[in-house]
Design an enzyme around this catalytic site. Structure first.
Site, PDB file in Angstrom:
ATOM      1  CB  VAL A   1      35.139  37.131  37.981  1.00  0.00           C
ATOM      2  CG1 VAL A   1      36.408  37.949  37.767  1.00  0.00           C
ATOM      3  CG2 VAL A   1      34.581  36.654  36.646  1.00  0.00           C
ATOM      4  CB  CYS A   2      37.600  38.436  41.800  1.00  0.00           C
ATOM      5  SG  CYS A   2      38.628  39.274  43.007  1.00  0.00           S
ATOM      6  CB  THR A   3      35.984  37.639  46.322  1.00  0.00           C
ATOM      7  OG1 THR A   3      35.445  38.883  45.861  1.00  0.00           O
ATOM      8  CG2 THR A   3      37.427  37.845  46.771  1.00  0.00           C
TER       9      THR A   3
END
Length: 319
Positions: free
Chosen positions: A104-106
């Site tokens: 998720v995300c970075t």
């Protein structure tokens, strides 16, 4: 169906919603259908971690003691900027053992640093896509989708897109009715298509510096069904078509045609979500002219036909 073990990796500086969003989805599915998922959370040493918002999370165990998971989820957050080398080594050693690898995300940056995204398509939060591509040239970074699935590896964009990805996996693991019940409980739509853009047309393009071009951007947004040819827009900006097209791209980062496509798609999406207008009426109001033209645009951009998109996202269609 055998029970799937899910392991959430925790570390200092993690984004709390990257963890709790997907976790609530899978926990909701387990509550709906007991025996589906066994959820574990773990940090390197088994100690509490402090999220980027200041919230403290207490994991179940240390990563070395965690069971080999069916699904390994790596969240993002500020802690991915200078990660503990031991975490990267753990991911490099244990990531390939998971049947399904998620970020998720970075969190995608951690997977990439461990070599787990080499040769694959991936995405991350829009603000970090360029950095991911620059730091890891072996990864094909796709900046627009909210999540990308490449075989048994799935990467998602910023924060809430982790919920979309988790719902998609619940639907795949169980069925659509279970995913819909979980989505209703969380008061979210069932799920957005994975290749839906991370943000709106107006946010995706820069605002032009020159007033005539900003006026054209405003005109496009307010008149998606109007004459939006380059010639017509150039005339409105009092520029030659060639000069207008070059200046628009230089100042907004996209061609006039691409910008118009994004605005029309966004307008049609909103009508399908928020009104009961028929498909033909929506296609005319959004500048497509015919339902078939709108259908092709939706399939190309979102991977879902307009009728399917409405079924997923119109509130009245969710009951």
């Amino acid at each position: 169906m055998p029970q799937r073990t899910l392991l959430f990796v925790l570390f200092d500086g993690v984004q709390s919603l990257d963890v709790t969003g997907p976790l609530e989805v899978f926990a909701g599915a387990e509550n709906h259908t007991p025996g589906t998922y066994r959820i574990h959370t773990a940090s390197l040493d088994g100690g509490p971690v402090r999220t980027s918002s200041g919230l403290t999370l207490v994991p179940d165990e240390a990563l070395p003691a965690a069971p080999d998971p069916h699904t390994l989820l790596v969240p993002g957050g500020q802690g991915t900027r200078a990660p503990d080398p031991r975490l990267i080594e753990w991911l490099r050693a244990h990531g390939p053992r998971a049947r399904r690898l998620l970020s998720v995300c970075t969190g995608a940056a951690l997977l990439a640093a461990a070599g787990l995204l080499d040769g694959r398509r991936a995405t991350t939060h829009w603000a970090y896509c360029d950095k991911l591509a620059r730091d890891h040239p072996a990864v094909t970074v796709e900046p627009e989708p909210i999540y990308v699935r490449d075989g048994d590896v799935a990467t998602s964009a910023g924060v809430t897109s982790g919920i979309d990805l988790a719902l998609a996996l619940v639907e795949e693991d169980l069925d659509r009715d279970v995913a819909l019940d979980v989505a209703r409980h969380l008061v979210v739509f069932l799920r957005r298509p994975g290749n839906q853009a991370q943000f709106s047309a107006q946010l995706a393009a820069q605002t032009a510096q020159r007033a005539p071009l900003r006026e054209v951007q405003r005109w496009i947004a307010e008149h998606p069904a109007g004459d939006l040819t380059v010639e017509s827009l150039a005339d409105r900006a009092r520029l030659s078509p060639r000069h207008f097209a070059r200046a628009f791209r230089e100042e907004t980062g996209v061609t006039p045609g691409r910008y118009v496509d994004r605005v029309r798609l966004e307008h049609a999406r909103r009508l399908l979500e928020d009104t009961a207008d028929g498909i033909e009426e929506v296609s005319r109001a959004s500048g497509y002219g015919t339902p078939e033209a709108m259908r092709r645009a939706f399939l190309r951009a979102l991977g879902a036909a307009p009728a399917e998109y409405r079924r997923r996202f119109h509130p009245a269609s969710a009951h």
